[in-house]
Scaffold this motif. Sequence first.
Motif, mmCIF file in Angstrom:
data_model
loop_
_atom_site.group_PDB
_atom_site.id
_atom_site.type_symbol
_atom_site.label_atom_id
_atom_site.label_comp_id
_atom_site.label_asym_id
_atom_site.label_seq_id
_atom_site.Cartn_x
_atom_site.Cartn_y
_atom_site.Cartn_z
ATOM 1 N N ALA A 1 -8.303 -101.505 16.753
ATOM 2 C CA ALA A 1 -8.983 -100.631 15.806
ATOM 3 C C ALA A 1 -8.096 -99.452 15.425
ATOM 4 O O ALA A 1 -8.076 -99.011 14.274
ATOM 5 N N LEU A 2 -7.337 -98.950 16.394
ATOM 6 C CA LEU A 2 -6.472 -97.802 16.135
ATOM 7 C C LEU A 2 -5.407 -98.139 15.104
ATOM 8 O O LEU A 2 -4.995 -97.284 14.319
ATOM 9 N N LEU A 3 -4.976 -99.358 15.083
ATOM 10 C CA LEU A 3 -3.966 -99.765 14.111
ATOM 11 C C LEU A 3 -4.491 -99.686 12.687
ATOM 12 O O LEU A 3 -3.716 -99.645 11.736
ATOM 13 N N GLY A 4 -5.792 -99.637 12.532
ATOM 14 C CA GLY A 4 -6.384 -99.474 11.207
ATOM 15 C C GLY A 4 -6.618 -98.038 10.837
ATOM 16 O O GLY A 4 -7.175 -97.758 9.781
ATOM 17 N N GLY A 5 -6.211 -97.086 11.674
ATOM 18 C CA GLY A 5 -6.424 -95.677 11.380
ATOM 19 C C GLY A 5 -7.816 -95.241 11.764
ATOM 20 O O GLY A 5 -8.680 -96.049 12.128
ATOM 21 N N LEU A 6 -8.078 -93.923 11.682
ATOM 22 C CA LEU A 6 -9.369 -93.401 12.106
ATOM 23 C C LEU A 6 -10.507 -93.893 11.223
ATOM 24 O O LEU A 6 -11.648 -93.977 11.659
ATOM 25 N N ARG B 1 1.417 -94.834 12.027
ATOM 26 C CA ARG B 1 0.266 -95.241 12.829
ATOM 27 C C ARG B 1 0.710 -95.689 14.219
ATOM 28 O O ARG B 1 -0.019 -95.550 15.199
ATOM 29 N N LEU B 2 1.922 -96.222 14.314
ATOM 30 C CA LEU B 2 2.410 -96.685 15.604
ATOM 31 C C LEU B 2 2.674 -95.526 16.563
ATOM 32 O O LEU B 2 2.737 -95.744 17.782
ATOM 33 N N GLU B 3 2.863 -94.317 16.027
ATOM 34 C CA GLU B 3 3.038 -93.176 16.912
ATOM 35 C C GLU B 3 1.772 -92.923 17.721
ATOM 36 O O GLU B 3 1.818 -92.548 18.894
ATOM 37 N N ALA B 4 0.615 -93.094 17.083
ATOM 38 C CA ALA B 4 -0.649 -92.949 17.808
ATOM 39 C C ALA B 4 -0.778 -94.020 18.884
ATOM 40 O O ALA B 4 -1.247 -93.773 19.997
ATOM 41 N N VAL B 5 -0.334 -95.237 18.544
ATOM 42 C CA VAL B 5 -0.369 -96.330 19.525
ATOM 43 C C VAL B 5 0.550 -96.015 20.690
ATOM 44 O O VAL B 5 0.191 -96.173 21.867
ATOM 45 N N ARG B 6 1.758 -95.546 20.365
ATOM 46 C CA ARG B 6 2.721 -95.218 21.416
ATOM 47 C C ARG B 6 2.139 -94.149 22.352
ATOM 48 O O ARG B 6 2.250 -94.258 23.580
ATOM 49 N N SER B 7 1.509 -93.134 21.771
ATOM 50 C CA SER B 7 0.958 -92.050 22.583
ATOM 51 C C SER B 7 -0.127 -92.550 23.526
ATOM 52 O O SER B 7 -0.157 -92.181 24.706
ATOM 53 N N VAL B 8 -1.012 -93.403 23.026
ATOM 54 C CA VAL B 8 -2.097 -93.918 23.871
ATOM 55 C C VAL B 8 -1.528 -94.774 25.002
ATOM 56 O O VAL B 8 -1.942 -94.645 26.169
#
Length: 600
Positions: A510-515, A558-565
């Motif tokens: 879901a995160l890969l689709g943005g907020l 968007r992958l930066e958010a994935v990396r952080s999680v």
Amino acid sequence: MLAPDARQVATDILRPPPGYRLDRAVMTTYSLDLEVLLALPLAVLAQSDEGVDTLLEQPLLLLQALREATDRVHVFVDETGIAVPHLPRELYSALEPSVHPVRAPGGGAFHPKVWVARFASDDEQPVIRVSVASRNLTFDRSWDIALVSEGSPGEAESVPGSASLSDLVRRLPTFAAQTLQPELDAELQHLSEELGRTRFPAPEGFDSEVTFHTLGLSDAPANRAWQPMPTARRVLAIAPFVGADGLRALTASGAKERMLVSRAETLDALPDAVHRQWIDQQVMMEADLEEAEDETAGRPAGLHAKAIIMEHGYRAHWFVGSANLTWSALAGRNVEVMAEVSGSKGYSEGKGVGIDRFLEAGFAQLCAPYAAKDTEPADATSVAAEKALQQLRDDLLHGDLRICCTPGEEDWRWELAGSLPVAAGVEVGYWPVTLNREQARSPVDGASWQLPLERLTAFVAFRLRATAAEVDDLTFVLKLPTEGMPDGRSDRVLRMIINTPERFLQFLRALLGGLEGLMEWAGGEDDEDGQGQHWGSGFDADTLLEDLLRAASRDPERLEAVRSVIEDLTEVSGDAAVVPEELRAIWQAVDQALEGRATR
């Protein structure tokens, strides 16, 4: 005019124009509900129109939005203005970097309600949007007013009308009760410089630029009240709180026709001399102030707008913002901001922005003539009790209180340290805002709790109760300096919510689709076991790899958010079980591919 829902206002103001992204936002307010601020980043980043209470039911989405926006949104609030939350939440700790208590240099209230949002684009000049309002960042249902405008900084020209607002932003660090981080200080100086070069057009119907008036930035309050205009023929004044000294600043204009709209209890308290000067006095009709039946029921309501309309010749000048018509507001004891715009006053049933046009547009239907009534003199015992509560609050503010955190074998020791002032006839209770208020303690009970890491916080709730008279408790939250506060509290909260590989994998997709995608995902219906279907089960490597590659191609940020999680979940307490080994292998391959592309 603002809708009763404060979230809608904040969302509209902070939502980027097409092709832009929110770079930073600086907001000032007299009072603050932490729960409103919790929901704000999610409402803006996800462009959600859901109500605050609905958003607060999604702690994982709230946390993710805060992780993405905390360093971009900063709120400067009067140090007495943070309200005690209705519910304890671990997420309040995530707000600490964004909330900055401040003190007015003149000794009054820090009262401006100004929101400055800067939007950036890869191809265009930045856009700065400004809102000057009477609205605080709270759940209140009050009737408010706001002026919103936006513009882009010029090359090097100084704009006189924007100088006062620029000065306020530049001086915010000097008002802060605790020293700001150097990075934030530098951002404020840069934003101040850009504001000083930006022209802000007036809203439709007006033909001037916006001129900002800031009061109370000096250490020494003025010896006379600010006068919006030296001369006028007619004036309409709207404010919930007025005083004889403040109204005198308007009558000094020589205006012969004067209309005053305020609260009935405020008008009751005015001396007879003022009633004789302001013959036309109105109050908002009770029918327009009915109690809500939704979550906002019980919140403060009624007239809260502050506006002055003055007519001179064929022109009408509007002044809207935070200032009540009192001596503290207009003589500079408080910090206040008003925005001025002007235009043709217009003619009967025609275009224009004059007083008659405003009344005809519907405001007159909201008002009713004020009827004076006898008032009972204030009870001296109650007055003394209220003063004792306020004095003890001020003593707490100016003391040496701080939070000390010490690690234990399993939990942490959270202690309210320093000298706790006392006052005769006043009981004191306090507790971390991450706990229920029923867990409040008194000086007799001690000042320390054993807490898990995720409940450690710099926000402390206080309840002051008078024992000599039946007056309302005085409740507030202080953000105190901390010693020994560990890092990783938000990561621990994230780990609490995403506690299985299945939850992690579904959240990741879901995160890969943005907020925006996350909001849709969070709205999925529950299955038979009461678990959201969106949590799903199983690991599909091909599908996840496809999603990662698609994001790398279309929206690599968007992958930066994935990396952080992934990094945060992996690092928490060394427990990486929630991140499957297969996923880590896939992520490493994608990450190496991205690094290789970046170096070519």
